[in-house]
Write an enzyme that holds these catalytic residues in place. Sequence first.
Site, PDB file in Angstrom:
ATOM      1  N   GLU A 263      -6.297   5.793  12.832  1.00 48.10           N
ATOM      2  CA  GLU A 263      -7.562   5.095  12.602  1.00 48.10           C
ATOM      3  C   GLU A 263      -8.265   4.861  13.944  1.00 48.10           C
ATOM      4  OE1 GLU A 263      -8.989   0.758  10.748  1.00 48.10           O
ATOM      5  OE2 GLU A 263      -6.922   1.088  11.391  1.00 48.10           O
ATOM      6  N   LYS A 329     -14.037   4.137   4.813  1.00 48.23           N
ATOM      7  CA  LYS A 329     -13.121   3.122   4.294  1.00 48.23           C
ATOM      8  C   LYS A 329     -13.797   2.288   3.221  1.00 48.23           C
ATOM      9  CE  LYS A 329     -10.025  -0.576   5.852  1.00 48.23           C
ATOM     10  NZ  LYS A 329      -9.628  -1.410   7.005  1.00 48.23           N
ATOM     11  N   CYS A 379      -5.965   1.973   7.155  1.00 45.92           N
ATOM     12  CA  CYS A 379      -5.429   0.653   7.494  1.00 45.92           C
ATOM     13  C   CYS A 379      -4.831  -0.013   6.267  1.00 45.92           C
ATOM     14  CB  CYS A 379      -6.534  -0.197   8.131  1.00 45.92           C
ATOM     15  SG  CYS A 379      -5.967  -1.765   8.821  1.00 45.92           S
TER      16      CYS A 379
END
Length: 511
Positions: A263, A329, A379
């Site tokens: 990430e 995301k 994440c």
Amino acid sequence: MSSPLSAALLVALLGAWFGHANPISHVPGAALLFPAALFWIALKASSPSAAFRSGWICAAAAYAACLYWVFIPVHVHGGLPWILALPCPILLGLYLGLYGGVFSSLIHWARPALSPAFLGLSAGLLWGGMEMAQGTLFSGFSWLTLPAALAPWPAAIQGLALVGEYWLSAMFVAATAWLILSRESTFSLLLGIATPLILIGFGIMTLAKPLPEGESVRVTLVQGNIDQTVKWETEYQEATVRAYLNLTAKELSSGPELVVWPETAMPFYLQEEHALSRQVRDFVRSQEHFTLLTGAPRYEVNLSTGEIGYANSAFLLGPKGETIDVYDKEHLVPFGEYVPLAGLLPFIRRLAHSEGDFVPGNDPAPLRWDRLALGMLICYEAIFPGLSRERVRAGANLLVNISNDAWFGRSSAPRQHLNQAVLRSVEQGRFLVRSTNTGVSAIIDPRGRRLEAGGLFHRLTLSYPEVLLLEDRTFYHRHFAFLQALLPAAVALLLGSVWWLRRRRASFGMK
């Protein structure tokens, strides 16, 4: 504090701390002591309110202890003075502890109306419903679940492929409650012994079976170990790029088909044309035999309004260095990537770097290239069962979790995070590859076995030659909606039945 409450508090603390990943010693089965303590409180309390109070105290202390690491990102990276950051895990523990207090209170309330066998079943349903509520309400924080604690024991979690995380929690807690009630009922003792034996026996048999057939790809993960405190400073960006390129170059002789960087591995806008982005694209183009997946921030300009939206994204670069696809995301981290109620909390700033609050994506479709269909989880998206299910439903044959856990320092959080990712692989019957900045990077098979795993705060690469691209769907995946609806429905039926039974007993003058 009374002696019984002190004993329950100690059991809850030790069970939660050692049951979940921690820096001292992880004993997964100890996690069952946490619900056991709250159930015991319910049996011994003098009233529902007393059960709630004691359960809340014990659960809050246990959650706060396991989440002590929240202090690190808030203070070190968020700039909040330590005097203000120190209460953060305590406040989070007090919130999560409310669920434990409700659990104890409802068990105490239900006990007079139910037989030991049904009371144990009720404990399981309430615990599973409590974990589901934690993972849903207020954007959700499904972190310290019971299956996550058991993740290092693959035999204990194979039931995830059948019923998912929350129902598996319900089964183990029901077994724990039945064992506690065994003095009152031989049938409860039999249920308490049989349930875990069946679950673990099923797990052992599942682990002995071969994996489904599928095409294999060689995957390389790169863990750059970039210092979070300097990562976004302009003068360090060149060094960051060179670190990832050099680590990747060392693995090219083995012929990886997919290389995964973490990430925001690239701390700049990869979509722009400049020297740093050209280095990355030219490197991939010069090899012409692998695709690169990397995290980087992204922005998009609304041409009609002029507003700029920022995203935490994953870029898939083809063998010619071109951008094949991008994933934004979807589930953002409160206070990390946006500030809830920002107008009321002007003193709090985001932890993640961007020019403004991130905007959530809304497309779970996998990133595709050739045989690859990559279901992206950035994440802590890996802690939500529904997100991985959406990606597989959209056609993903491989789950990919990229993360930057440098925020948490040398704490329990990276390993706790890894354990959550393990659950997603079993639930969906997919290999999951996990590339992180500072660890724990890992390659996990559909049975939750860690085929490769790195350490914390090391610069390293992990390669595995036979990551299978699978198409089969688990029972849990196929019946996800039904199972998700069934649990709260079962809890509601339970509470309604207890209410009716208590009224009926009262009408007959029974205590």
